[in-house]
Design a protein around this motif. Structure first.
Motif, PDB file in Angstrom:
ATOM      1  N   GLN A  96       0.843  -1.184   0.000  1.00 13.71           N
ATOM      2  CA  GLN A  96       0.000   0.000   0.000  1.00 13.71           C
ATOM      3  C   GLN A  96       0.883   1.240   0.000  1.00 13.71           C
ATOM      4  N   GLU A  97       0.755   2.041  -1.036  1.00 16.29           N
ATOM      5  CA  GLU A  97       1.564   3.243  -1.167  1.00 16.29           C
ATOM      6  C   GLU A  97       0.804   4.457  -0.652  1.00 16.29           C
ATOM      7  N   ALA A  98       1.520   5.585  -0.579  1.00 18.05           N
ATOM      8  CA  ALA A  98       0.919   6.825  -0.093  1.00 18.05           C
ATOM      9  C   ALA A  98       0.446   7.717  -1.231  1.00 18.05           C
ATOM     10  N   ALA A  99       0.679   7.272  -2.476  1.00 11.74           N
ATOM     11  CA  ALA A  99       0.272   8.063  -3.637  1.00 11.74           C
ATOM     12  C   ALA A  99       0.030   7.121  -4.810  1.00 11.74           C
ATOM     13  N   GLU A 100      -0.516   7.659  -5.884  1.00  4.25           N
ATOM     14  CA  GLU A 100      -0.757   6.853  -7.084  1.00  4.25           C
ATOM     15  C   GLU A 100       0.555   6.295  -7.621  1.00  4.25           C
ATOM     16  N   VAL A 101       0.549   4.996  -7.941  1.00  5.26           N
ATOM     17  CA  VAL A 101       1.743   4.360  -8.493  1.00  5.26           C
ATOM     18  C   VAL A 101       1.798   4.631  -9.995  1.00  5.26           C
ATOM     19  N   ARG A 102       2.983   5.049 -10.476  1.00  2.38           N
ATOM     20  CA  ARG A 102       3.120   5.412 -11.883  1.00  2.38           C
ATOM     21  C   ARG A 102       4.029   4.456 -12.662  1.00  2.38           C
ATOM     22  N   CYS A 103       5.041   3.879 -11.990  1.00  6.66           N
ATOM     23  CA  CYS A 103       5.985   3.004 -12.682  1.00  6.66           C
ATOM     24  C   CYS A 103       6.680   2.098 -11.677  1.00  6.66           C
ATOM     25  N   LEU A 104       7.183   0.956 -12.173  1.00  2.30           N
ATOM     26  CA  LEU A 104       7.922   0.034 -11.319  1.00  2.30           C
ATOM     27  C   LEU A 104       8.800  -0.856 -12.201  1.00  2.30           C
ATOM     28  N   ASN A 105       9.827  -1.455 -11.571  1.00  2.00           N
ATOM     29  CA  ASN A 105      10.738  -2.322 -12.314  1.00  2.00           C
ATOM     30  C   ASN A 105      11.456  -3.259 -11.353  1.00  2.00           C
ATOM     31  N   PHE A 106      11.472  -4.560 -11.698  1.00  2.00           N
ATOM     32  CA  PHE A 106      12.187  -5.551 -10.902  1.00  2.00           C
ATOM     33  C   PHE A 106      13.696  -5.423 -11.114  1.00  2.00           C
ATOM     34  N   HIS A 107      14.440  -5.648 -10.037  1.00  2.00           N
ATOM     35  CA  HIS A 107      15.890  -5.821 -10.154  1.00  2.00           C
ATOM     36  C   HIS A 107      16.146  -7.109 -10.936  1.00  2.00           C
ATOM     37  N   PRO A 108      17.216  -7.193 -11.746  1.00  2.00           N
ATOM     38  CA  PRO A 108      17.477  -8.416 -12.524  1.00  2.00           C
ATOM     39  C   PRO A 108      17.561  -9.690 -11.686  1.00  2.00           C
ATOM     40  N   SER A 109      17.865  -9.567 -10.404  1.00  4.16           N
ATOM     41  CA  SER A 109      17.889 -10.750  -9.532  1.00  4.16           C
ATOM     42  C   SER A 109      16.492 -11.163  -9.096  1.00  4.16           C
ATOM     43  N   GLY A 110      15.529 -10.249  -9.195  1.00  2.35           N
ATOM     44  CA  GLY A 110      14.168 -10.510  -8.738  1.00  2.35           C
ATOM     45  C   GLY A 110      13.968 -10.292  -7.254  1.00  2.35           C
ATOM     46  N   ASP A 111      15.021  -9.912  -6.539  1.00  2.00           N
ATOM     47  CA  ASP A 111      14.930  -9.756  -5.079  1.00  2.00           C
ATOM     48  C   ASP A 111      14.421  -8.382  -4.662  1.00  2.00           C
ATOM     49  N   TYR A 112      14.503  -7.405  -5.557  1.00  2.00           N
ATOM     50  CA  TYR A 112      14.090  -6.043  -5.230  1.00  2.00           C
ATOM     51  C   TYR A 112      13.215  -5.474  -6.345  1.00  2.00           C
ATOM     52  N   ILE A 113      12.450  -4.463  -5.976  1.00  2.32           N
ATOM     53  CA  ILE A 113      11.630  -3.765  -6.965  1.00  2.32           C
ATOM     54  C   ILE A 113      11.646  -2.281  -6.628  1.00  2.32           C
ATOM     55  N   ILE A 114      11.861  -1.435  -7.649  1.00  3.45           N
ATOM     56  CA  ILE A 114      11.792   0.010  -7.452  1.00  3.45           C
ATOM     57  C   ILE A 114      10.421   0.497  -7.900  1.00  3.45           C
ATOM     58  N   VAL A 115       9.896   1.462  -7.148  1.00  2.98           N
ATOM     59  CA  VAL A 115       8.533   1.958  -7.392  1.00  2.98           C
ATOM     60  C   VAL A 115       8.564   3.474  -7.456  1.00  2.98           C
TER      61      VAL A 115
END
Length: 460
Positions: free
Chosen positions: A244-263
């Motif tokens: 649950q974020e504090a604002a509208e989500v606009r973009c995201l991308n998985f780290h190549p390892s799959g262990d992290y995600i940037i939002v």
């Protein structure tokens, strides 16, 4: 005999002289184009254009530091580098089949340091045709391919997500209509390209990304949430995890390892999440953050850095380990919104699109724009954001023109504009996603539809 042989010898000598003259002329043109590319690279555009016109360079000379590298190699006799390049090429050739099996495209992609006059064997945009169309109940806003190119996900304003099987799409498009008409209802279900339809958001789906190794799809929405779907189970239509974020989500991308995600959200602060624990990390220095909503995110292929774009008009490069900003490109698109940012496969360049209707190629080592791809937006400026993407070999750059609903295509190395492709949508195109492994892409439009495009079949 001596007299008879003399004309032949003279003719042979003249022919040889003409051949040598042609070689010298070709050599001068090659040297001239290399010099012109170096002048472009060093910022002397007027001199570069004059030299290009003088030697009649075709195609146009792209910016390149090839000349200075050649001189350096000659002066320092760096034979080790030559051997390394040779063995790298041999290794690439031997492992080409293995790379194809793993869903990775063979070939180096774009690299202006070494090759600027590469002859492309991949099709330009005008050589594609529509193979399949799927419709949502609202505007289709986002699409993304799995890294192996086998699956596509599309998201809509109606809060739904579809997952499509590329092999089924191609099989359906190649099957005669009379045979399709004879299929039973069970066969139609088994062969249908849409393999999953997911419903768990309460607002427009704005971003999608496949986990690199697991059968998990991450989605972001205007309902302030990021959701994770396990699409291996046909009966499951709801997410098994969510953030649950504090604002509208606009973009995201998985780290190549799959262990992290940037939002990226409507809020200017970037979020980095541990996928397993959902622990959130933000940059320690508030001054590193953007000043407006985040519009684009992308990890480099090695996962060591990532890039972000924003409505504030800046592009930022981040260290993926320390989560610190290491460089900022201010006013990247004349202070207009940055629409998208993508790394090249080798991580040396960033491809960006902006609301100024320009697409730019940035070199990370010098932190400057090397090439601007112009010609889109000639009939009117953009109202909505749309991304620019490389094709699967990085030989071409693709960008939808909003006013004409056509697809602009450029040679990635010299910005030569190719033929336009009419996209057939009845409203503006909001997204384009190209397959990372083959000649296929998807366009999403305000007309509720997503169109799957594939290279036209070659007919004799």
């Amino acid at each position: 005999m001596a007299k008879a042989g003399r004309p032949f010898a003279e003719a042979y000598g003249v022919g040889r002289q003409q051949q040598q003259k042609k070689w010298r002329m070709a050599g001068r043109i090659t040297v001239g184009t290399t010099k012109s590319s170096q002048l472009f690279y060093d910022g002397h555009q007027q001199l570069a254009v004059q030299l290009s016109n003088l030697v009649k360079a075709h195609p146009a000379c792209p910016p390149s530091e090839k000349l200075i590298r050649i001189v350096s190699l000659g002066l320092k006799a760096e034979r080790v580098i030559i051997f390394k390049v040779f063995f790298l090429l041999v290794d690439n050739e031997e492992s080409q089949e293995k790379k194809l099996e793993n869903g990775v495209v063979p070939g180096p992609g774009i690299d202006l340091e070494f090759e600027t006059d590469v002859q492309s064997i991949s099709p330009e945009a005008a050589q594609y045709e529509t193979c399949y169309v799927t419709a949502h109940k609202g505007s289709c806003r986002i699409a993304n391919f799995h890294k192996n190119g086998h699956l596509i996900a599309t998201g809509s304003e109606d809060a739904s997500i579809k997952i499509l099987d590329v092999e089924r799409i191609l099989a359906k498009s190649a099957t005669p209509i009379e045979i399709l008409a004879q299929e039973t209802q069970q066969q139609q279900m088994e062969n249908h390209p849409v393999i999953r339809t997911l419903y768990d958001h309460n607002g427009e789906v704005t971003s999608l990304d496949f986990h690199p190794f697991q059968q998990i799809l991450a989605s972001g929405s205007k309902d302030f949430s990021v959701k994770f779907f396990e699409y291996s189970k046909p009966s499951v239509k709801k997410a098994f995890k969510s953030i649950q974020e504090a604002a509208e989500v606009r973009c995201l991308n998985f780290h190549p390892s799959g262990d992290y995600i940037i939002v990226g959200t409507q809020h200017p602060v970037l979020r980095l999440y541990d996928v397993n624990t959902f622990q959130c990390f933000v940059a320690s220095n508030p001054a590193d953050q953007h000043k407006d909503a985040i519009t684009g995110l992308h990890y480099s292929q090695d996962g060591r850095i990532y890039v972000s774009g924003s409505k504030d008009g800046t592009i930022k490069i981040w260290d993926a380990v320390s989560n610190k900003c290491v460089n900022t490109f201010n006013k990247a698109h004349d202070n207009k919104d940055v629409c998208s940012v993508f790394f090249s496969r080798n991580g040396k360049y960033v491809l960006s699109a902006g609301k100024d209707s320009l697409v730019k190629l940035w070199e990370l080592s010098t932190a400057r724009c090397l090439i601007a791809y112009t010609g889109a937006g000639s009939t009117g400026m953009m109202e909505h954001r749309a991304p620019a993407v490389f094709n699967h070999t990085e030989d071409y750059v693709l960008f939808p023109d909003e006013k004409t609903t056509s697809l602009c295509c450029w040679d990635s190395r010299n910005a030569d504009r190719q033929r336009l492709l009419a996209l057939g949508h009845n409203a503006s195109v909001r997204c384009i996603a190209h397959s990372p492994t083959g000649p296929a892409f998807v366009t999403c439009s305000e007309d509720f539809r997503a169109r799957f495009w594939y290279r036209k079949a070659v007919t004799d």
